[in-house]
Write a protein that holds these residues in place. Structure first.
Motif, short mmCIF file in Angstrom:
data_model
loop_
_atom_site.label_atom_id
_atom_site.label_comp_id
_atom_site.label_asym_id
_atom_site.label_seq_id
_atom_site.Cartn_x
_atom_site.Cartn_y
_atom_site.Cartn_z
N ARG A 25 0.83 -1.20 0.00
CA ARG A 25 0.00 0.00 0.00
C ARG A 25 0.87 1.26 0.00
O ARG A 25 1.83 1.37 0.77
N HIS A 26 0.49 2.20 -0.85
CA HIS A 26 1.18 3.48 -0.93
C HIS A 26 0.15 4.60 -1.07
O HIS A 26 -0.90 4.41 -1.69
N VAL A 27 0.46 5.75 -0.48
CA VAL A 27 -0.45 6.90 -0.49
C VAL A 27 0.29 8.10 -1.07
O VAL A 27 1.45 8.36 -0.72
N PHE A 28 -0.40 8.85 -1.94
CA PHE A 28 0.20 10.01 -2.61
C PHE A 28 -0.75 11.20 -2.48
O PHE A 28 -1.97 11.05 -2.49
N GLU A 29 -0.15 12.39 -2.39
CA GLU A 29 -0.95 13.61 -2.26
C GLU A 29 -0.49 14.64 -3.29
O GLU A 29 0.70 14.90 -3.43
N TYR A 30 -1.46 15.22 -3.98
CA TYR A 30 -1.16 16.30 -4.92
C TYR A 30 -2.38 17.20 -5.01
O TYR A 30 -3.47 16.88 -4.47
N SER A 31 -2.24 18.34 -5.66
CA SER A 31 -3.31 19.32 -5.70
C SER A 31 -3.36 19.98 -7.07
O SER A 31 -2.32 20.26 -7.67
N ILE A 32 -4.58 20.24 -7.56
CA ILE A 32 -4.79 20.90 -8.84
C ILE A 32 -5.15 22.36 -8.58
O ILE A 32 -6.08 22.66 -7.83
N ILE A 33 -4.39 23.28 -9.22
CA ILE A 33 -4.57 24.71 -8.98
C ILE A 33 -4.72 25.42 -10.33
O ILE A 33 -3.73 25.84 -10.94
N PRO A 34 -5.94 25.58 -10.84
CA PRO A 34 -6.14 26.37 -12.07
C PRO A 34 -6.02 27.86 -11.74
O PRO A 34 -6.34 28.28 -10.62
N HIS A 35 -5.58 28.66 -12.68
CA HIS A 35 -5.37 30.07 -12.38
C HIS A 35 -5.41 30.91 -13.65
O HIS A 35 -5.28 30.39 -14.76
N GLU A 36 -5.56 32.21 -13.47
CA GLU A 36 -5.40 33.18 -14.55
C GLU A 36 -3.95 33.64 -14.59
O GLU A 36 -3.20 33.47 -13.62
N GLY A 37 -3.53 34.26 -15.71
CA GLY A 37 -2.17 34.77 -15.80
C GLY A 37 -1.14 33.66 -15.75
O GLY A 37 -1.36 32.55 -16.26
N ASN A 38 0.01 33.94 -15.12
CA ASN A 38 1.04 32.91 -14.98
C ASN A 38 1.19 32.50 -13.52
O ASN A 38 0.44 32.97 -12.65
N TRP A 39 2.16 31.63 -13.24
CA TRP A 39 2.30 31.10 -11.89
C TRP A 39 2.63 32.18 -10.87
O TRP A 39 2.26 32.06 -9.69
N LEU A 40 3.27 33.28 -11.32
CA LEU A 40 3.68 34.34 -10.40
C LEU A 40 2.59 35.39 -10.22
O LEU A 40 2.18 35.71 -9.10
N THR A 41 2.10 35.94 -11.34
CA THR A 41 1.13 37.04 -11.24
C THR A 41 -0.19 36.58 -10.63
O THR A 41 -0.89 37.38 -9.99
N SER A 42 -0.53 35.33 -10.80
CA SER A 42 -1.78 34.81 -10.25
C SER A 42 -1.69 34.54 -8.75
O SER A 42 -2.72 34.40 -8.08
N GLY A 43 -0.46 34.42 -8.24
CA GLY A 43 -0.30 34.02 -6.85
C GLY A 43 -0.51 32.54 -6.62
O GLY A 43 -0.60 32.09 -5.47
N ALA A 44 -0.57 31.75 -7.71
CA ALA A 44 -0.81 30.31 -7.55
C ALA A 44 0.30 29.64 -6.76
O ALA A 44 0.05 28.64 -6.07
N TYR A 45 1.51 30.17 -6.83
CA TYR A 45 2.63 29.57 -6.09
C TYR A 45 2.36 29.57 -4.59
O TYR A 45 2.82 28.70 -3.86
N LYS A 46 1.60 30.56 -4.11
CA LYS A 46 1.28 30.62 -2.69
C LYS A 46 0.35 29.47 -2.29
O LYS A 46 0.45 28.93 -1.17
N GLU A 47 -0.56 29.10 -3.20
CA GLU A 47 -1.42 27.95 -2.92
C GLU A 47 -0.61 26.66 -2.86
O GLU A 47 -0.90 25.77 -2.06
N ALA A 48 0.40 26.54 -3.72
CA ALA A 48 1.26 25.35 -3.69
C ALA A 48 2.04 25.28 -2.38
O ALA A 48 2.19 24.20 -1.79
N TYR A 49 2.53 26.42 -1.91
CA TYR A 49 3.22 26.44 -0.62
C TYR A 49 2.25 26.13 0.52
O TYR A 49 2.59 25.41 1.47
N GLY A 50 1.03 26.68 0.44
CA GLY A 50 0.05 26.38 1.46
C GLY A 50 -0.31 24.91 1.51
O GLY A 50 -0.59 24.36 2.58
N PHE A 51 -0.30 24.25 0.36
CA PHE A 51 -0.58 22.81 0.31
C PHE A 51 0.56 22.02 0.95
O PHE A 51 0.32 21.05 1.67
N ASN A 52 1.79 22.43 0.70
CA ASN A 52 2.94 21.70 1.23
C ASN A 52 3.23 22.02 2.69
O ASN A 52 3.77 21.18 3.41
N VAL A 53 2.91 23.23 3.10
CA VAL A 53 3.18 23.64 4.48
C VAL A 53 1.86 24.10 5.08
O VAL A 53 1.61 25.29 5.23
N PRO A 54 0.99 23.17 5.45
CA PRO A 54 -0.35 23.56 5.91
C PRO A 54 -0.31 24.17 7.31
O PRO A 54 0.66 24.01 8.06
#
Length: 350
Positions: free
Chosen positions: A214-243
């Motif tokens: 048995r193995h368990v994996f975690e990932y998250s889907i983050i759709p956004h406008e603009g690019n990874w920086l201007t949208s602030g999507a990178y902050k959601e990725a950090y929030g997912f990794n460091v809850p």
């Protein structure tokens, strides 16, 4: 290296059993179950898949939260197959995206979606690359980011649209090595006989790397406008990794305000990577980096008064003392992609 006669299996036409298992004010979760029927292993000559199938039950939990623009997924699989790779495929619908952006330690790498042809190369160019917290594909107008916890391999292919692939498992039963060349990952078949004539290959069994059980994996889907920086999507990725971690205490007296940060670094483009006690003295170390390609004017603010503050190196040795504003704030200009370490010393009475 895949076998010469390979088979690719997907769940695209598989019917999953789904049900809503949680619906509350904080989170809603859907559970999906599917049974993967996979080849048991490679054949004895390792040139194709063995015909015997095995059943690998897979469960997926998909959760959403109010005002958090991402879908968190948790996949559990009972792996009974050997010698295979399990990936999640995300069609992005992006036909004009030319690059993928992969988070690395203290940096975000920009890589072309179309890999080099590798003409004249001894080893074939790999289409897979490493990442840390996220990989993003965008066309400047909209994009798709996939964050992960401990899943470092990704690939982006162009099939009319950009297709992002995240590796969950790579189950390898052996490693192939030629002593005069080293580990061989993607050796062109036409070169193999010539090299084997000089240096016979060595096959190293790696049974534990087949990841049975048995193995368990975690990932998250983050759709956004603009690019990874201007949208602030990178902050959601950090929030997912460091809850956020919550700790409840008993009722007691205190002098802290209802809302406060013990240390606050701003703006958000300065990514905090460490807040810790110094190794050799009674001081607080705060480390962050500039995720952008431009100089950022920022501030680090402590909740309590400071006795002093210093710019330090990665070994926590002070480089120079900096001036405090209002006894608690350090102002700093951070160059593009630069790592900065501050050493803060609190006043004795704070």
């Amino acid at each position: 290296m895949p076998p010469i006669r390979d088979r690719v299996l997907t769940t695209e036409d598989t019917r999953a059993r789904t049900r809503l298992i949680e619906k509350g004010p904080v989170r809603a979760t859907i559970r999906a179950e599917v049974n993967l029927t996979l080849p048991r292993a490679l054949s004895e000559d390792r040139e194709e898949r063995a015909p015997e199938p095995v059943s690998c039950p897979l469960t997926l939990l998909a959760s959403i939260y109010p005002r958090i623009p991402r879908v968190d997924l948790r996949v559990a699989i009972e792996n009974r197959a050997k010698d295979h790779r399990l990936r999640v495929i995300f069609p992005t619908g992006l036909e004009d995206a030319d690059h993928a952006y992969a988070h690395d330690r203290f940096y975000v790498m920009k890589r072309p979606i179309n890999p080099p042809k590798g003409e004249g190369w001894i080893e074939r160019p790999s289409a897979t690359y490493p990442q840390r917290f996220f990989v993003d594909v965008n066309d400047g107008v909209v994009g798709l980011m996939v964050a992960n916890k401990g899943l470092p391999e990704y690939e982006v292919r162009r099939d009319g649209e950009a297709v992002l692939m995240l590796t969950l498992m790579r189950c390898v039963g052996w490693l192939f090595r030629i002593e005069t060349v080293g580990p061989v990952i993607r050796l062109p078949p036409e070169l193999l006989p010539r090299i084997e004539a000089v240096a016979p290959p060595v096959v190293i069994p790696t049974p534990e790397a087949r990841y049975q059980g048995r193995h368990v994996f975690e990932y998250s889907i983050i759709p956004h406008e603009g690019n990874w920086l201007t949208s602030g999507a990178y902050k959601e990725a950090y929030g997912f990794n460091v809850p956020l971690l919550a700790h409840e205490t008993a009722v007691h007296e205190g002098n802290l305000p209802a809302a406060a940060s013990f240390v606050r670094v701003k703006p958000d483009t300065l990514i905090v990577t460490a807040v810790k006690r110094a190794e050799t003295e009674d001081a607080l170390v705060v480390r962050f980096y500039n995720v952008t390609g431009k100089t950022v004017q920022g501030e680090t603010e402590a909740l309590k008064p400071l006795e002093g503050a210093w710019i330090a190196d990665l070994d926590e040795q002070a480089i120079r003392r900096v001036t405090l504003k209002n006894g608690r704030i350090v102002a700093h200009d951070v160059a593009p992609h630069r790592i900065m370490t501050l050493k803060l010393k609190l006043k004795n009475n704070s």
